[in-house]
Design a protein around this motif. Structure first.
Motif: not given
Length: 126
Positions: A34, A98, A31, A113, A96
């Protein structure tokens, strides 16, 4: 395939608080950052907040600065959005997202993302 699952949405009165959570699971992936986005009916998806995984640098859209706080738990692959002093204009579906790696457009752009959650509804009444 990585999966993101949001929770914590709901209905509150203006001035109230909610805390959104997002859990990343599935295929292990690194990651880079985020973020949280939101989309109100008839409007485009807009950036709310983002956090770089290491270090935990945060970014906010001006309308939530001082009211919302994004944080992460690196060990658990969790990201949170603490929302205080909520206003009716905060009403939206919150997503949300990532980003596995750094891109060129910046963390405020949805196309940066690769993974998205299903969204959680936040409704703020006046």
């Amino acid at each position: 395939q990585a999966q993101l699952v949001e929770s914590g949405g709901g209905s509150v009165q203006a001035g109230g608080s909610l805390r959104l959570s997002c859990a990343a699971s599935g295929r292990t992936f690194s990651i880079y950052a985020m973020g949280w986005f939101r989309q109100a009916p008839g409007k485009e998806r807009e950036f709310v907040a983002a956090i770089r995984w290491n270090p935990g640098i945060t970014y906010y859209t001006d309308s939530v600065l001082g009211r919302f706080t994004i944080s992460r738990d690196s060990a658990e692959n969790m990201v949170y959005l603490q929302m205080n002093s909520l206003k009716p204009e905060d009403t939206a579906v919150y997503y949300c997202a990532a980003a596995p790696q750094s891109g060129r457009r910046g963390l405020m752009v949805p196309s940066e993302y690769s993974y998205w959650g299903q969204g959680t509804q936040v409704t703020v009444s006046s």
